[in-house]
Write an enzyme that holds these catalytic residues in place. Structure first.
Site, PDB file in Angstrom:
ATOM      1  N   GLY A 194       9.057 -60.411  33.674  1.00 49.36           N
ATOM      2  CA  GLY A 194       9.612 -61.187  34.472  1.00 49.36           C
ATOM      3  C   GLY A 194       8.868 -62.512  35.074  1.00 49.36           C
ATOM      4  O   GLY A 194       7.406 -62.430  34.763  1.00 49.36           O
ATOM      5  N   GLN A 210       6.053 -69.408  39.904  1.00 48.76           N
ATOM      6  CA  GLN A 210       4.859 -69.300  39.121  1.00 48.76           C
ATOM      7  C   GLN A 210       4.804 -70.317  37.990  1.00 48.76           C
ATOM      8  O   GLN A 210       3.686 -70.439  37.518  1.00 48.76           O
ATOM      9  CB  GLN A 210       5.047 -67.871  38.061  1.00 48.76           C
ATOM     10  N   CYS A 258       0.934 -58.569  37.146  1.00 48.65           N
ATOM     11  CA  CYS A 258       1.516 -60.020  37.415  1.00 48.65           C
ATOM     12  C   CYS A 258       1.067 -61.006  36.637  1.00 48.65           C
ATOM     13  O   CYS A 258      -0.474 -61.165  36.355  1.00 48.65           O
ATOM     14  CB  CYS A 258       1.353 -60.285  38.752  1.00 48.65           C
ATOM     15  N   LEU A 259       1.862 -61.874  35.698  1.00 54.56           N
ATOM     16  CA  LEU A 259       1.273 -62.906  34.817  1.00 54.56           C
ATOM     17  C   LEU A 259       0.357 -63.898  35.581  1.00 54.56           C
ATOM     18  O   LEU A 259      -0.539 -64.324  35.127  1.00 54.56           O
ATOM     19  CB  LEU A 259       2.248 -63.734  34.231  1.00 54.56           C
ATOM     20  N   HIS A 310       9.477 -57.156  42.345  1.00 50.67           N
ATOM     21  CA  HIS A 310       8.352 -58.083  42.245  1.00 50.67           C
ATOM     22  C   HIS A 310       8.892 -59.443  42.166  1.00 50.67           C
ATOM     23  O   HIS A 310       8.144 -60.352  42.977  1.00 50.67           O
ATOM     24  CB  HIS A 310       7.698 -57.612  40.921  1.00 50.67           C
ATOM     25  N   GLU A 311       9.742 -59.829  41.276  1.00 50.35           N
ATOM     26  CA  GLU A 311      10.107 -61.316  41.061  1.00 50.35           C
ATOM     27  C   GLU A 311      10.659 -61.994  42.492  1.00 50.35           C
ATOM     28  O   GLU A 311      10.524 -63.024  42.721  1.00 50.35           O
ATOM     29  CB  GLU A 311      11.052 -61.566  40.077  1.00 50.35           C
ATOM     30  N   HIS A 364       8.024 -62.974  44.862  1.00 45.82           N
ATOM     31  CA  HIS A 364       7.382 -64.353  44.566  1.00 45.82           C
ATOM     32  C   HIS A 364       8.239 -65.564  45.206  1.00 45.82           C
ATOM     33  O   HIS A 364       7.566 -66.506  45.609  1.00 45.82           O
ATOM     34  CB  HIS A 364       7.727 -64.477  43.073  1.00 45.82           C
TER      35      HIS A 364
HETATM   36 ZN    ZN Z   1       4.395 -61.707  39.514  1.00 50.22          ZN
END
Ligand code: ZN
Length: 168
Positions: free
Chosen positions: A46, A51, A96-97, A138-139, A142
């Site tokens: 995701g 991000q 998380c990226l 999670h997304e 953000h």
């Molecule tokens: Zn993330």
């Protein structure tokens, strides 16, 4: 399409609230196409627009429950997403990226329903269970400037990470 740079923890943009999308135009489509390419290249599940440095309410999530689809086909685009119902509970590891190499134990709903718009502005609802539900939560976090590390009950130790990596 172009790869975009993934912002990492410490970059203040990740702590800001994103604004709703009002124009479903070429610029949005380019952002989505770039996010798709960036997510696939990073091998993530995701990605949210902040991000990649864009404070707009845009996320993409891979519906990994649908194994019959290719990774590209698994991607769900969600514009202005809102979680409209959530039930059950799951506790498990999350990463998380934007926080590379860190995994934490986070409790999330087991099942969620999300209302969103597609890239043309059409409203739809989508539901997710397990990892997909976790990813929707999670997304969307953000978009309000929240990282999973705030919600983690604890962060995995280097020993636990080694164990995790050796299982893969
Ligand atoms: Zn993330």
């Amino acid at each position: 399409m172009a790869l975009r740079t993934i912002r990492e923890e410490g970059d203040s943009i990740l702590l800001k609230k994103s604004r709703p999308v009002t124009d479903f135009n070429k610029r949005l489509h380019t952002l989505l196409d770039d996010m798709r390419e960036t997510l696939l290249q990073a091998d993530g599940v995701g990605l949210a627009a902040p991000q990649v440095g864009v404070l707009r309410r845009v996320v993409i999530v891979m519906d990994t429950n649908r194994e019959e689809l290719t990774p590209e086909e698994q991607i769900i685009e969600l514009i202005n997403p809102e979680i409209v119902s959530a039930d059950g509970e799951q506790t498990g590891q999350e990463g998380c990226l934007s926080v590379p190499g860190v995994y934490g134990i986070v409790t999330r709903p087991e099942h969620v329903v999300v209302r969103a718009q597609d890239r043309f502005g059409n409203s739809f609802e989508v539901e997710g269970t397990g990892l997909t539900a976790r990813c929707f939560c999670h997304e969307t976090d953000h978009l309000d400037g929240h990282l999973f590390t705030e919600k983690a009950e604890r962060i995995l130790t280097p020993e636990e990470l080694d164990e995790l990596n050796s299982q893969e």
